[in-house]
Design a protein around this motif. Sequence first.
Motif, PDB file in Angstrom:
ATOM      1  N   VAL A 184      34.075  44.559  40.951  1.00  0.00           N
ATOM      2  CA  VAL A 184      35.056  44.697  39.879  1.00  0.00           C
ATOM      3  C   VAL A 184      35.460  43.330  39.361  1.00  0.00           C
ATOM      4  O   VAL A 184      35.522  42.351  40.115  1.00  0.00           O
ATOM      5  N   GLY A 185      35.700  43.269  38.066  1.00  0.00           N
ATOM      6  CA  GLY A 185      36.319  42.091  37.478  1.00  0.00           C
ATOM      7  C   GLY A 185      37.807  42.348  37.407  1.00  0.00           C
ATOM      8  O   GLY A 185      38.262  43.211  36.645  1.00  0.00           O
ATOM      9  N   TYR A 186      38.584  41.635  38.215  1.00  0.00           N
ATOM     10  CA  TYR A 186      40.016  41.907  38.341  1.00  0.00           C
ATOM     11  C   TYR A 186      40.799  40.828  37.621  1.00  0.00           C
ATOM     12  O   TYR A 186      40.687  39.646  37.917  1.00  0.00           O
ATOM     13  N   ARG A 187      41.592  41.259  36.643  1.00  0.00           N
ATOM     14  CA  ARG A 187      42.358  40.294  35.852  1.00  0.00           C
ATOM     15  C   ARG A 187      43.705  39.999  36.489  1.00  0.00           C
ATOM     16  O   ARG A 187      44.400  40.895  36.980  1.00  0.00           O
ATOM     17  N   HIS A 188      44.095  38.734  36.445  1.00  0.00           N
ATOM     18  CA  HIS A 188      45.452  38.317  36.800  1.00  0.00           C
ATOM     19  C   HIS A 188      45.855  37.254  35.792  1.00  0.00           C
ATOM     20  O   HIS A 188      45.302  36.150  35.773  1.00  0.00           O
ATOM     21  N   TYR A 193      38.737  37.625  37.931  1.00  0.00           N
ATOM     22  CA  TYR A 193      38.055  37.260  39.168  1.00  0.00           C
ATOM     23  C   TYR A 193      36.980  38.302  39.479  1.00  0.00           C
ATOM     24  O   TYR A 193      37.253  39.510  39.468  1.00  0.00           O
ATOM     25  N   ALA A 194      35.750  37.825  39.736  1.00  0.00           N
ATOM     26  CA  ALA A 194      34.651  38.715  40.101  1.00  0.00           C
ATOM     27  C   ALA A 194      34.725  38.996  41.592  1.00  0.00           C
ATOM     28  O   ALA A 194      34.475  38.112  42.415  1.00  0.00           O
ATOM     29  N   LEU A 195      35.084  40.219  41.953  1.00  0.00           N
ATOM     30  CA  LEU A 195      35.264  40.580  43.353  1.00  0.00           C
ATOM     31  C   LEU A 195      34.118  41.448  43.847  1.00  0.00           C
ATOM     32  O   LEU A 195      33.735  42.428  43.192  1.00  0.00           O
ATOM     33  N   PRO A 211      42.302  46.033  37.265  1.00  0.00           N
ATOM     34  CA  PRO A 211      40.847  46.027  37.107  1.00  0.00           C
ATOM     35  C   PRO A 211      40.462  46.077  35.633  1.00  0.00           C
ATOM     36  O   PRO A 211      40.835  47.007  34.918  1.00  0.00           O
ATOM     37  N   GLU A 212      39.723  45.074  35.185  1.00  0.00           N
ATOM     38  CA  GLU A 212      39.336  44.994  33.774  1.00  0.00           C
ATOM     39  C   GLU A 212      37.867  45.337  33.549  1.00  0.00           C
ATOM     40  O   GLU A 212      37.501  45.878  32.500  1.00  0.00           O
TER      41      GLU A 212
END
Length: 233
Positions: A184-188, A193-195, A211-212
């Motif tokens: 998942v690409g997680y936005r903050h 962030y690529a997790l 999650p984006e």
Amino acid sequence: MSSKPKKREPLRRAPPTRRNKSADQTSKKLDFQDPHHVASQRNSLELAIGHEVRDFRRKLNMTVAELATMAGMSTGMLSKIENGQTSPSLATLQELSKALQVPVTAFFRKFEEEKDATYVKAGQGLTIERRGTRAGHQYQLLGHSLSRDLAVEPYLITLTKDSDVFPVFQHDGIEFIYLLEGEVGYRHGDRVYALTPGDSLFFDSDVPHGPEELRKLPIRFLSIIAYTRGDRG
């Protein structure tokens, strides 16, 4: 015909390893708690009493010296009591209770407090609704804290092909996520962030996040949210 004895090879010592100076300096700056030490100390009567004495003193805006004078003891002795380094006598506790204007039994409150544990079998977490539920996010609550100012909410979150991206969560406290499955690409805030499995993210949760990019489904991750109860009214 006897064979000649073999010569002994001289022992060779391994060259001294060079220590990473910057790493040593960093480790000295970061003062991490030893979780095993803390867990063992929390059940100690001395530490529980010391915690209560310090808490009552601070609520009255008293210094260590002021309380020590009122209770008829040295500042060094009071410091040891507050840090759980000595076992105070009943007479000493009586003097402290008079100075702090609390009953002696108040010093034992934390020690006698019931400690809670929540056990959840695999797949049996409590399914609840949160803001992301309408976007197809499945939430399973794995536990909760009772009668504490600090609230902790651990969730197991599952995203599937029926889930939508939802990068606009925003709430009080801090959050820790740990990816178990999928990508998942997680936005903050302004970063994504690529997790992948094993990756984690720890962040202030009052910044928009979520999650984006659902890169590899299904996605499962642990989300642990911590906040003080007063923050949420």
